[in-house]
Design an enzyme around this catalytic site. Structure first.
Site, short mmCIF file in Angstrom:
data_model
loop_
_atom_site.label_atom_id
_atom_site.label_comp_id
_atom_site.label_asym_id
_atom_site.label_seq_id
_atom_site.Cartn_x
_atom_site.Cartn_y
_atom_site.Cartn_z
N HIS A 158 0.83 -1.20 0.00
CA HIS A 158 0.00 0.00 0.00
C HIS A 158 0.87 1.25 0.00
O HIS A 158 1.55 1.55 0.97
CB HIS A 158 -0.90 -0.01 1.24
CG HIS A 158 -1.85 1.12 1.32
ND1 HIS A 158 -1.80 2.08 2.30
CD2 HIS A 158 -2.91 1.46 0.52
CE1 HIS A 158 -2.77 2.94 2.13
NE2 HIS A 158 -3.46 2.60 1.06
N HIS A 169 -0.81 10.43 -3.15
CA HIS A 169 -2.10 9.95 -2.65
C HIS A 169 -3.20 10.94 -2.97
O HIS A 169 -4.35 10.54 -3.22
CB HIS A 169 -2.03 9.71 -1.15
CG HIS A 169 -3.33 9.25 -0.57
ND1 HIS A 169 -3.98 8.12 -1.01
CD2 HIS A 169 -4.11 9.77 0.41
CE1 HIS A 169 -5.10 7.96 -0.33
NE2 HIS A 169 -5.22 8.95 0.53
#
Length: 350
Positions: A26, A68
């Site tokens: 991740h 992100h």
């Protein structure tokens, strides 16, 4: 979506996994390196992750870069750069007002002058020592994957595709073209493309055979559906009927992990729901997110001590979810996830 009866839960745990569950790094090994940096991805590959996960946003000159969010206030040193003070802006992103510095207001050359920074400095102070990492392009991440001495896949996410399309920067073709240049175009290539939005994935389905993943929040419906006023809710998406609808355009779901293993008001893990079973019945793979080792992210029974930043018993959580039959999972600590998977598979083979 129902809770799984005890006997069915036991059957699920005892069942062998048809294919080894995949470990998705991740944002890279983001527990050990600043997220979405080449250092984080290299560390994840070194630790045995099956996929690295880049989140994609666009630059002013239409280059896919990895952050992100398109707001880079908290993940770079842009706030300390006086030459960019005038770029600070207030925008509405997916219906929410945000003030900061945004990738679409910078060229790639300008973004490359910035240094990446740890997003959670109080929780992960060791990552503050990584001061020289820069914003990476998607092409750079693809090159890293292709140069790996072992087979590693890539699991890109389109961030805010409705917003970027509205400002004249649609992401779908740029993404598919970049993957094709790297040699990824077939359904069996080591690629999953993920999105929280529905229309974005449907557009991609018409453009590529690569596998697609419908991400699912715990409560917030897909923004494109909110903008279109369809009334689609998360409860609709995770119902058997909703999962069947997803299977018409996607190959997997990426649900928030508490949709599989809820917690009570005290933070204690509860028996699993039927989401994994229902998704499998619809022909979908299940890759829940996000697994992190610090106490603050763990169920009450998995925490060790009172320090929220200290590591708890993440291995116990991995074992439960693997027992529920998930086909993979997203982890900030892919090395620990790989080890937990190995332990789980060894026990189920006994």
């Amino acid at each position: 979506m129902r809770r799984l009866p005890a006997f069915a839960m036991a059957l699920s745990i005892a069942a062998s996994v048809a294919a080894q569950p995949v470990i998705i790094a991740h944002r890279g090994a983001s527990g050990e390196r600043p997220e979405h940096t080449l250092a984080a991805y290299a560390r994840a590959i070194e630790q045995g992750a099956d996929f690295i996960e880049p989140d994609l946003v666009m630059t002013k000159d239409d280059v896919l870069v990895i952050r992100h969010e398109n707001d880079i206030s908290d993940t770079t040193d842009v706030a300390d750069r006086p030459e960019f003070a005038g770029r600070r802006a207030r925008k509405t992103i997916d219906g929410r007002a945000v003030t900061g510095w945004f990738t679409e207001d910078f060229t790639l050359a300008e973004l490359k002058t910035l240094h990446a920074r740890e997003r959670l400095p109080k929780l992960r102070p060791a990552n503050l020592g990584w001061r020289d990492e820069r914003i990476a392009t998607f092409d750079e991440a693809l090159a890293l994957v292709r140069s790996s001495p072992r087979k590693v896949g890539i699991y890109p996410e389109t961030k805010h595709p409705t917003y970027f399309a509205a400002i004249g920067k649609p992401m779908e073709k740029a993404l598919v073209d970049a993957l094709a240049r790297a040699g990824f175009s077939r359904a069996d290539d080591p690629v999953f493309i993920q999105s929280f939005e529905v229309s974005n994935l449907k557009a991609l389905r018409a453009m590529t055979k690569l596998r697609l993943v419908q991400l699912i929040e715990d409560e917030a419906p897909p923004y494109d559906q909110v903008a279109a006023g369809t009334g689609l809710a998360v409860t609709d998406m995770i119902s058997p009927k909703g999962l069947k609808a997803i299977a018409a355009y996607a190959d997997a779901i990426g649900p928030y992990k508490l949709l599989i293993e809820p917690r009570d008001a005290a933070g204690r893990a509860q028996p699993p729901t039927t989401l994994v079973r229902d998704a499998h019945a619809a022909g979908l793979l299940v890759h829940p997110w996000t697994f992190r080792s610090e106490n603050v992210f763990l169920a009450a029974g998995d925490r060790i001590g009172a320090d929220e930043a200290a590591k708890g018993d993440a291995a116990a959580e991995y074992a439960r979810f693997l027992g529920y039959g998930v086909d993979g999972l997203f982890s900030d600590f892919p090395g620990e996830a790989v080890a937990a998977r190995g332990t789980f598979l060894a026990k189920t083979a006994e």
